[in-house]
Design an enzyme around this catalytic site. Structure first.
Site, PDB file in Angstrom:
ATOM      1  N   HIS A 155       0.839  -1.225   0.000  1.00 17.01           N
ATOM      2  CA  HIS A 155       0.000   0.000   0.000  1.00 17.01           C
ATOM      3  C   HIS A 155       0.865   1.261   0.000  1.00 17.01           C
ATOM      4  O   HIS A 155       0.425   2.311   0.482  1.00 17.01           O
ATOM      5  CB  HIS A 155      -0.937   0.049   1.210  1.00 17.01           C
ATOM      6  N   LYS A 282      17.603  20.959 -12.223  1.00 15.48           N
ATOM      7  CA  LYS A 282      16.832  19.728 -12.469  1.00 15.48           C
ATOM      8  C   LYS A 282      17.601  18.633 -13.204  1.00 15.48           C
ATOM      9  O   LYS A 282      18.400  18.895 -14.089  1.00 15.48           O
ATOM     10  CB  LYS A 282      15.579  20.059 -13.312  1.00 15.48           C
TER      11      LYS A 282
END
Ligand code: ARG
Length: 462
Positions: A155, A282
């Site tokens: 999960h 980035k």
């Protein structure tokens, strides 16, 4: 045109352009030449054409191949309906009316089904070898990381600690099933339809065993009508691509989240990342994102052919010409994704150091403590409850398991002794696992060795 006797007008230009498959079925060029040579040979062996005629036809076909390979001749989609017509028309140009004998007992229906199966078989072998390369890359990562502990999730919540090796071996197992699926696809495609004619075989004494042998098929198909209307092998191929891409997409997703600052577990090498035009800091995992993204078109290709086929009455219908583009596209996409994933993975640097401190005494070790209680004779449901209370106590003290001592444990249940505290240590968590298939370091090392042997075997046999 291969037909025309009963027509008084030529096909409309736009209609020919709309219906021509040449721009893409040119990929079946080599297969088509081989089929024609094999068919002509069989015709000569059965006496339908003479040996001299076979000689002229096969030389003509080889000349076509040479001219195409050297770029001297390119089939023209404005003139021919498909690659089969283009080659036969070209043969007529080279050897004259004798070219007309090649099509004896043959239809483009069995011709295209045969060529397509040969192409699928060839592509299956290429995919298997690319999957093996990727599995080898995974095994190399596993080998270096049998003791690299990382959180395992269910999960997307921390569940139990595992190792990076265990995680990558999970993917290697998934890919093994992909290989099995492709082998099945290969075996489905390995049945030769040639000799089925347009729908119902031939009154000519064609010897299908001869062409089967020449074209290296395992067997011949049993029913001419089924032979030319069957595209199940293509759907099996597309399905293999669907499940294979789904696996690559899941791995891509993990690499993407692992390379975020929040996760900090993986750094993909510069060769497989890109920068931002605006944000100088980035480094983006575009290749992984594109593999994940391209799984969509591969799913679409399966639906495309399944939909094309679903309403077709037996036997061949021209709709079926729509079978090739999805298959070619899925193959290219999947094959490129496999190669890129392998190249990219080899550049990834893993770093679990940020987790080690934090996972020591982490609640993800709870199940180990519950198992400890079970070995003391406590029913598991009670053990689960007791450990739940231990977690609650730690939370109240604003700490993890490491902040608890034996007195804390005893305050919850008298059965605890100091060996219970060992369950809180991250070190040793892998070795505490004793079941086959768990991340126990010895099992993992053995699995890596066995896996390597299996890879050698399936590469050798194909
Ligand atoms: N281009 C066709 C295809 O790919 C070949 C078979 C055509 N047969 C026919 N009867 N028109 O399906």
């Amino acid at each position: 045109m291969l037909w025309g006797g009963r027509f008084s007008e030529k096909i409309d230009d736009k209609a020919l352009e709309f219906s021509s498959s040449l721009s893409y079925d040119i990929a079946l060029f080599d297969e088509d030449i081989k089929i024609s040579i094999a068919h002509a040979k069989m015709l000569s062996e059965t006496g339908i054409i003479s040996a001299a005629e076979f000689d002229i036809i096969s030389k003509g076909l080889l000349t076509i191949k040479q001219e195409r390979d050297s770029g001297k001749w390119t089939p023209d989609p404005a003139k021919s309906e498909d690659i089969h017509s283009a080659i036969e028309e070209k043969l007529k140009e080279i050897i004259g009316p004798l070219a007309g004998k090649l099509h004896s007992g043959r239809s483009r229906n069995d011709q295209v089904a045969t060529g397509f199966r040969m192409w699928v078989k060839k592509s299956c072998l290429q995919l298997i070898s690319e999957i093996c390369n990727l599995q080898n890359t995974m095994l190399a990562i596993a080998e270096e990381n049998t003791e690299t502990v990382i959180p395992g999730y269910t999960h997307l919540q921390r569940a139990q600690p595992v190792s990076l090796a265990f995680h990558f071996l999970a993917y290697a197992e998934m890919l093994k099933r992909d290989v099995d699926r492709i082998k099945f696809t290969f075996s489905q495609a390995d049945k030769m339809p040639l000799g089925s004619g347009a729908i119902a075989g031939s009154t000519l004494p064609l010897n299908r065993e001869v062409t089967k042998k020449e074209l290296d098929f395992a067997s011949v198909t049993e029913n001419a009508m089924d032979s030319i209307s069957d595209r199940d092998f293509a759907l099996d191929f597309l399905n293999s691509c669907v499940i294979g891409m789904m696996h690559l997409s899941r791995l891509s997703e993990e690499l993407i989240i692992w390379s975020s600052a929040e996760w900090g577990l993986a750094k993909i090498g510069d060769k497989f990342t890109t920068g931002s035009s605006l944000m100088p800091q980035k480094k983006n995992p575009d290749i992984a994102e594109l593999i994940r993204g391209k799984s969509g078109r591969v799913y679409g290709n399966y639906i495309s052919l399944a939909t094309t086929m679903k309403g077709l009455p037996l036997s061949y219908n021209r709709d079926m010409q729509e079978d090739k583009e999805p298959v070619f596209d899925s193959f290219n996409t999947y094959s490129n994704s496999l190669v890129l994933m392998s190249g990219m993975l080899a550049t990834v640097k893993f770093d679990n150091s940020a987790y080690l401190e934090e996972m020591d005494g982490d609640f993800s070790l709870s199940t180990d403590l519950a198992d400890w209680l079970v070995l003391k004779g406590i029913p598991f449901r009670d053990a689960h409850h007791i450990v739940g209370k231990v977690v609650k106590l730690a939370e109240e003290k604003n700490t993890n398991f490491k902040g608890l001592d034996l007195n804390d444990l005893k305050s919850i249940n008298a059965v605890f002794d100091k060996t219970a505290l060992d369950c809180f240590k991250l070190s040793g968590c892998l070795q505490r696992k004793v079941t086959y298939g768990s991340p126990n370091i010895n099992f993992i090392k053995k699995r890596i060795e066995d896996f390597k042997k299996e890879l050698n075997n399936y590469q050798m046999h194909d």
